[in-house]
Scaffold this motif. Structure first.
Motif, mmCIF file in Angstrom:
data_model
loop_
_atom_site.group_PDB
_atom_site.id
_atom_site.type_symbol
_atom_site.label_atom_id
_atom_site.label_comp_id
_atom_site.label_asym_id
_atom_site.label_seq_id
_atom_site.Cartn_x
_atom_site.Cartn_y
_atom_site.Cartn_z
ATOM 1 N N ILE A 75 -9.731 -5.695 6.128
ATOM 2 C CA ILE A 75 -10.226 -4.448 6.724
ATOM 3 C C ILE A 75 -9.355 -3.288 6.287
ATOM 4 C CG2 ILE A 75 -10.502 -3.204 8.908
ATOM 5 C CD1 ILE A 75 -11.341 -5.950 10.121
ATOM 6 N N ALA A 76 -8.046 -3.479 6.295
ATOM 7 C CA ALA A 76 -7.127 -2.415 5.866
ATOM 8 C C ALA A 76 -7.385 -2.031 4.419
ATOM 9 C CB ALA A 76 -5.678 -2.860 6.050
ATOM 10 N N HIS A 77 -7.634 -3.010 3.576
ATOM 11 C CA HIS A 77 -7.920 -2.728 2.168
ATOM 12 C C HIS A 77 -9.251 -1.977 2.025
ATOM 13 C CE1 HIS A 77 -7.637 -3.214 -2.121
ATOM 14 N NE2 HIS A 77 -8.867 -3.694 -2.143
ATOM 15 N N CYS A 93 -3.554 7.675 8.053
ATOM 16 C CA CYS A 93 -3.394 8.203 6.687
ATOM 17 C C CYS A 93 -4.618 7.921 5.835
ATOM 18 C CB CYS A 93 -2.151 7.608 6.027
ATOM 19 S SG CYS A 93 -0.604 8.155 6.746
ATOM 20 N N SER A 94 -5.139 6.708 5.924
ATOM 21 C CA SER A 94 -6.299 6.341 5.111
ATOM 22 C C SER A 94 -7.525 7.157 5.479
ATOM 23 C CB SER A 94 -6.605 4.851 5.269
ATOM 24 O OG SER A 94 -5.564 4.089 4.725
ATOM 25 N N LEU A 95 -7.731 7.380 6.768
ATOM 26 C CA LEU A 95 -8.888 8.157 7.194
ATOM 27 C C LEU A 95 -8.772 9.628 6.808
ATOM 28 C CD1 LEU A 95 -9.573 6.527 10.659
ATOM 29 C CD2 LEU A 95 -10.839 6.205 8.524
ATOM 30 N N HIS A 96 -7.550 10.102 6.603
ATOM 31 C CA HIS A 96 -7.337 11.479 6.164
ATOM 32 C C HIS A 96 -7.193 11.594 4.649
ATOM 33 C CE1 HIS A 96 -6.496 12.131 10.453
ATOM 34 N NE2 HIS A 96 -6.968 13.327 10.203
ATOM 35 N N GLY A 97 -7.325 10.475 3.945
ATOM 36 C CA GLY A 97 -7.334 10.503 2.488
ATOM 37 C C GLY A 97 -5.991 10.404 1.799
ATOM 38 N N TRP A 98 -4.928 10.099 2.533
ATOM 39 C CA TRP A 98 -3.613 9.976 1.902
ATOM 40 C C TRP A 98 -3.452 8.586 1.303
ATOM 41 C CZ3 TRP A 98 -1.791 14.519 1.238
ATOM 42 C CH2 TRP A 98 -1.956 15.509 2.204
ATOM 43 N N ASN A 99 -2.822 8.503 0.166
ATOM 44 C CA ASN A 99 -2.619 7.246 -0.535
ATOM 45 C C ASN A 99 -1.311 6.606 -0.067
ATOM 46 O OD1 ASN A 99 -2.835 5.136 -2.293
ATOM 47 N ND2 ASN A 99 -2.108 6.285 -4.060
ATOM 48 N N VAL A 100 -1.416 5.692 0.882
ATOM 49 C CA VAL A 100 -0.248 4.983 1.408
ATOM 50 C C VAL A 100 -0.503 3.480 1.345
ATOM 51 C CG1 VAL A 100 0.455 6.856 2.945
ATOM 52 C CG2 VAL A 100 -1.068 5.082 3.799
ATOM 53 N N ASP A 101 0.563 2.707 1.448
ATOM 54 C CA ASP A 101 0.472 1.249 1.495
ATOM 55 C C ASP A 101 0.988 0.762 2.839
ATOM 56 O OD1 ASP A 101 -0.456 0.946 -1.150
ATOM 57 O OD2 ASP A 101 1.583 1.096 -1.912
ATOM 58 N N TRP A 102 0.328 -0.252 3.390
ATOM 59 C CA TRP A 102 0.789 -0.917 4.599
ATOM 60 C C TRP A 102 1.540 -2.156 4.148
ATOM 61 C CZ3 TRP A 102 -2.368 -4.682 7.940
ATOM 62 C CH2 TRP A 102 -1.680 -4.971 9.132
ATOM 63 N N CYS A 103 2.802 -2.241 4.491
ATOM 64 C CA CYS A 103 3.658 -3.335 4.021
ATOM 65 C C CYS A 103 4.136 -4.181 5.201
ATOM 66 C CB CYS A 103 4.872 -2.789 3.280
ATOM 67 S SG CYS A 103 4.440 -1.794 1.855
ATOM 68 N N ILE A 104 4.165 -5.470 4.974
ATOM 69 C CA ILE A 104 4.719 -6.418 5.940
ATOM 70 C C ILE A 104 5.760 -7.226 5.182
ATOM 71 C CG2 ILE A 104 4.239 -8.348 7.485
ATOM 72 C CD1 ILE A 104 1.328 -7.335 7.580
ATOM 73 N N SER A 140 2.597 0.557 12.583
ATOM 74 C CA SER A 140 2.425 0.789 11.153
ATOM 75 C C SER A 140 0.953 0.703 10.758
ATOM 76 C CB SER A 140 3.269 -0.184 10.333
ATOM 77 O OG SER A 140 2.878 -1.515 10.575
ATOM 78 N N LEU A 141 0.191 -0.207 11.375
ATOM 79 C CA LEU A 141 -1.240 -0.263 11.095
ATOM 80 C C LEU A 141 -1.925 1.004 11.593
ATOM 81 C CD1 LEU A 141 -3.749 -1.643 10.008
ATOM 82 C CD2 LEU A 141 -3.906 -2.926 12.161
ATOM 83 N N THR A 142 -1.504 1.509 12.736
ATOM 84 C CA THR A 142 -2.053 2.770 13.250
ATOM 85 C C THR A 142 -1.776 3.907 12.280
ATOM 86 O OG1 THR A 142 -1.757 2.028 15.536
ATOM 87 C CG2 THR A 142 -1.997 4.398 15.178
ATOM 88 N N ALA A 143 -0.546 4.019 11.813
ATOM 89 C CA ALA A 143 -0.196 5.079 10.854
ATOM 90 C C ALA A 143 -0.976 4.911 9.559
ATOM 91 C CB ALA A 143 1.306 5.070 10.584
ATOM 92 N N TYR A 144 -1.145 3.670 9.107
ATOM 93 C CA TYR A 144 -1.909 3.391 7.892
ATOM 94 C C TYR A 144 -3.361 3.842 8.056
ATOM 95 C CZ TYR A 144 -4.279 0.723 4.280
ATOM 96 O OH TYR A 144 -5.069 0.350 3.220
ATOM 97 N N LEU A 145 -3.966 3.506 9.197
ATOM 98 C CA LEU A 145 -5.349 3.906 9.442
ATOM 99 C C LEU A 145 -5.483 5.422 9.513
ATOM 100 C CD1 LEU A 145 -6.367 1.211 12.084
ATOM 101 C CD2 LEU A 145 -7.096 1.324 9.685
#
Length: 139
Positions: free
Chosen positions: A45-47, A92-103, A85-90
């Motif tokens: 889903i994150a991808h 950023c992704s919904l606002h169009g920023w290119n970030v990676d979620w890392c574990i 971190s998943l919240t921040a990733y979502l």
């Protein structure tokens, strides 16, 4: 043991009301996804939601990491690094920023952690050169 995120705003200063509401809603979604689905499904889903449309500006990404930490501080249940971190990733992704979620993890002392990276640099994380984080999963 998990490593706390660095950006911990006490009063939410610098975070507008729309970003606070979005962070709270997406934190609820992140917690639900992580509790109801296996990690591989959450990663899929994150991808899927990752749609970079513009170059990353670290300062903007830091605002979203701060908003996720702010929401985590107000969440009545567990909201540690994985959820935040998943919240921040979502966000950023919904606002169009290119970030990676890392574990990943670090050793000596052993600790598991999840974080956001922008331009292959962790955002909102302590700079500990003698105990680096090792990425296990990147989405």
């Amino acid at each position: 043991m998990s490593v706390p995120m660095v950006y911990r705003p006490a009063d939410g200063s610098g975070i507008g009301l729309p970003l606070r509401v979005a962070a709270l809603a997406l934190l609820g979604l992140a917690v639900a996804l992580q509790r109801l689905l296996p990690l591989r499904a959450v990663l899929a889903i994150a991808h899927t939601v990752k749609r970079p449309r513009r170059p990353t500006r670290r300062q903007s990404v830091e605002r979203y990491v701060t908003a996720a930490a702010w929401a985590g501080d107000r969440f009545p249940g567990r909201a540690a690094c994985l959820e935040q971190s998943l919240t921040a990733y979502l966000l950023c992704s919904l606002h169009g920023w290119n970030v990676d979620w890392c574990i990943g993890c670090r050793f000596d002392p052993a600790a598991a952690h999840a974080w956001i990276e922008a331009e292959h640099q962790p955002v909102g994380e302590p700079d500990v050169p003698d105990r680096p984080l090792h990425t296990t999963v990147r989405s």
